[in-house]
Structures are given as structure tokens and as C-alpha cells.
Design an enzyme around this catalytic site. Sequence first.
Site, PDB file in Angstrom:
ATOM      1  N   ARG A   1     -36.540  15.434   5.396  1.00 31.98           N
ATOM      2  CA  ARG A   1     -36.195  14.586   5.850  1.00 31.98           C
ATOM      3  C   ARG A   1     -34.931  14.025   5.261  1.00 31.98           C
ATOM      4  NH1 ARG A   1     -40.553  10.380   6.986  1.00 31.98           N
ATOM      5  NH2 ARG A   1     -39.077   9.576   8.633  1.00 31.98           N
TER       6      ARG A   1
ATOM      7  N   ARG B   1     -46.304   6.025   1.579  1.00 30.44           N
ATOM      8  CA  ARG B   1     -46.367   5.728   2.986  1.00 30.44           C
ATOM      9  C   ARG B   1     -47.521   6.686   3.469  1.00 30.44           C
ATOM     10  NH1 ARG B   1     -41.375   4.610   6.556  1.00 30.44           N
ATOM     11  NH2 ARG B   1     -41.151   6.572   7.110  1.00 30.44           N
TER      12      ARG B   1
ATOM     13  N   ARG C   1     -49.189   9.342   8.088  1.00 33.15           N
ATOM     14  CA  ARG C   1     -47.979   9.872   9.196  1.00 33.15           C
ATOM     15  C   ARG C   1     -47.933  11.283   8.621  1.00 33.15           C
ATOM     16  NH1 ARG C   1     -42.608   6.364  10.087  1.00 33.15           N
ATOM     17  NH2 ARG C   1     -41.966   8.404  10.155  1.00 33.15           N
TER      18      ARG C   1
ATOM     19  N   LYS D   1     -36.439   0.132   6.670  1.00 32.10           N
ATOM     20  CA  LYS D   1     -35.640  -0.249   7.945  1.00 32.10           C
ATOM     21  C   LYS D   1     -36.711  -1.077   9.001  1.00 32.10           C
ATOM     22  CE  LYS D   1     -34.319   3.922   9.628  1.00 32.10           C
ATOM     23  NZ  LYS D   1     -34.588   4.791   8.667  1.00 32.10           N
TER      24      LYS D   1
ATOM     25  N   ARG E   1     -28.522   8.328  14.464  1.00 35.04           N
ATOM     26  CA  ARG E   1     -28.889   9.139  13.236  1.00 35.04           C
ATOM     27  C   ARG E   1     -28.025  10.406  13.018  1.00 35.04           C
ATOM     28  NH1 ARG E   1     -34.957   7.612  12.789  1.00 35.04           N
ATOM     29  NH2 ARG E   1     -35.667   8.494  10.919  1.00 35.04           N
TER      30      ARG E   1
HETATM   31  P1  AMP Z   1     -38.694   7.207  12.113  1.00 32.27           P
HETATM   32  O1  AMP Z   1     -39.962   6.718  12.551  1.00 32.27           O
HETATM   33  O2  AMP Z   1     -37.679   6.475  12.518  1.00 32.27           O
HETATM   34  O3  AMP Z   1     -38.653   7.643  10.897  1.00 32.27           O
HETATM   35  O4  AMP Z   1     -38.718   8.527  13.120  1.00 32.27           O
HETATM   36  C1  AMP Z   1     -39.695   9.806  12.999  1.00 32.27           C
HETATM   37  C2  AMP Z   1     -39.236  10.818  13.647  1.00 32.27           C
HETATM   38  O5  AMP Z   1     -38.713  10.610  14.907  1.00 32.27           O
HETATM   39  C3  AMP Z   1     -37.872  11.370  12.850  1.00 32.27           C
HETATM   40  O6  AMP Z   1     -38.156  12.205  11.633  1.00 32.27           O
HETATM   41  C4  AMP Z   1     -37.359  12.191  14.001  1.00 32.27           C
HETATM   42  O7  AMP Z   1     -37.691  13.509  14.260  1.00 32.27           O
HETATM   43  C5  AMP Z   1     -37.361  11.382  15.044  1.00 32.27           C
HETATM   44  N1  AMP Z   1     -36.389  10.488  15.469  1.00 32.27           N
HETATM   45  C6  AMP Z   1     -36.279   9.074  15.362  1.00 32.27           C
HETATM   46  N2  AMP Z   1     -35.242   8.707  15.712  1.00 32.27           N
HETATM   47  C7  AMP Z   1     -34.416   9.632  16.020  1.00 32.27           C
HETATM   48  C8  AMP Z   1     -32.837   9.779  16.299  1.00 32.27           C
HETATM   49  N3  AMP Z   1     -32.077   8.566  16.591  1.00 32.27           N
HETATM   50  N4  AMP Z   1     -32.531  11.084  16.362  1.00 32.27           N
HETATM   51  C9  AMP Z   1     -33.379  12.073  16.470  1.00 32.27           C
HETATM   52  N5  AMP Z   1     -34.511  12.044  16.012  1.00 32.27           N
HETATM   53  C10 AMP Z   1     -35.043  10.675  15.781  1.00 32.27           C
END
Ligand code: AMP
Length: 190
Positions: free
Chosen positions: A148, A130, A136, A16, A91
Site C-alpha cells: 500500500r 489500526r 481490517r 484522512k 489516487r
Molecule cells: P481506503 O479505505 O481509502 O484506504 O481504501 C481501501 C482500499 O480500497 C484501497 O487499498 C484500494 O484497494 C481501494 N480504493 C479506495 N479508493 C481507491 C481509489 N481512488 N482508486 C483505487 N482503489 C481505491
Amino acid sequence: MAGKNVVMFGPPGAGKGTQAARLVELISVPHISTGDMFRYHIKNGTDLGKTAQEYSNQGKLVPDDVTIAMVKERLGRDDVKGGFMLDGFPRSVPQAEALNGMLQEYGMPLDHVVNISVSDDEIRSRLAKRASIEGRADDADPAVIQNRIDTYKSQSEPCLGFYEEQGTLRNIDGIGTIDEVFARIEKVFQ
Ligand code: AMP
């Protein structure tokens, strides 16, 4: 060119962020990544960052009320009037419903939900890769990775039915090189 109010959707590790970064270059809109916003807050030790860290370290979603308020504030700014790319939001179904409400309020309806699909096995191997490249914390532990994926299946995937009904869903095969996947996305915007 088609409308520029866009959501980039897909499981963790679908690519994404990479595809969103390319697409914002093509359509010239702000890239709004909730994951990046949370990481910024975590790095700076804000109250929001402390809350976000608790959840993201376990592979869980940050609570909807916190996340929705953060996005609502961002979408209220002037730079999104000509379009936006939301990456990692919504999400959950409550987030999707809240997004609809705020976009209606702001008078900028959603045009496309670009859904990048990849298999569970592919997700696992990409997240493991990754973790070793970017370090990360939320990609490093197999239990967190599984969390996740489970969170995506139970909370995020149901948004797709919502968008299918709305007529904004654009399904994209996420298997292939970055260029191959991007070429598929590009067609939506021609
Ligand atoms: P990402 O980089 O988009 O995978 O986001 C990393 C982490 O941030 C996720 O595993 C969630 O804990 C939190 N996060 C990101 N976007 C959201 C969202 N829309 N709703 C809730 N938690 C989020």
C-alpha cells in the site's frame, strides 16, 4: 467561507478518514469515501465488490475505469451541488485527470486538495495499530502494508504535482493529535 469542493489526500494511515469526518461536520458537505464505497460493495457481495476485493486484499488500487465510473455516478447526484468531500479519491494521475474532466462537465471546480503528510515510519506504525483495532484485512499483513505504501508512492503521490500546478494544493503536517491536525486544516476554511 472558502469553497467547499474538497479532496482529502494523503498516504494510507495519514488520518484522512478521521479528518474528513470532522471536516464534513464543519463545512456541511457529503463525505464521499471510495474506500467505504468499496467496503460496502464487498460486504454486500456485488460484482463491483468482488472486483474491489481482489485488489484491495493485496494492497493494490482497484482499476481506474471501475473507480472513476463509481465516483462519476456519485458526483452526478444533487446532494453535492453545495460542495463535497472526496476521501481516498483520486489516487492516481488518470483519476485526477478524470476528476478534473467530470468537475468541469458538472460545473463545480475543485477548491482545495488537503494533503496530510506523514513519514513512512509513522505510516507503518499507524497501520499496524489500526489492524489490531479495526481488524481490517488490508492493514494486517506487513507485506500488504508495504504494498500500500509502494502503491501510494508510485501511483498516488504524483497527483500532488498536478494539484500544485493547479493551485489547489494545501499541505498539512499530519504529525500531532487529531485536534492539532484538525486545527491546521480548519485554517484553510476560515
Ligand atoms: P481506503 O479505505 O481509502 O484506504 O481504501 C481501501 C482500499 O480500497 C484501497 O487499498 C484500494 O484497494 C481501494 N480504493 C479506495 N479508493 C481507491 C481509489 N481512488 N482508486 C483505487 N482503489 C481505491
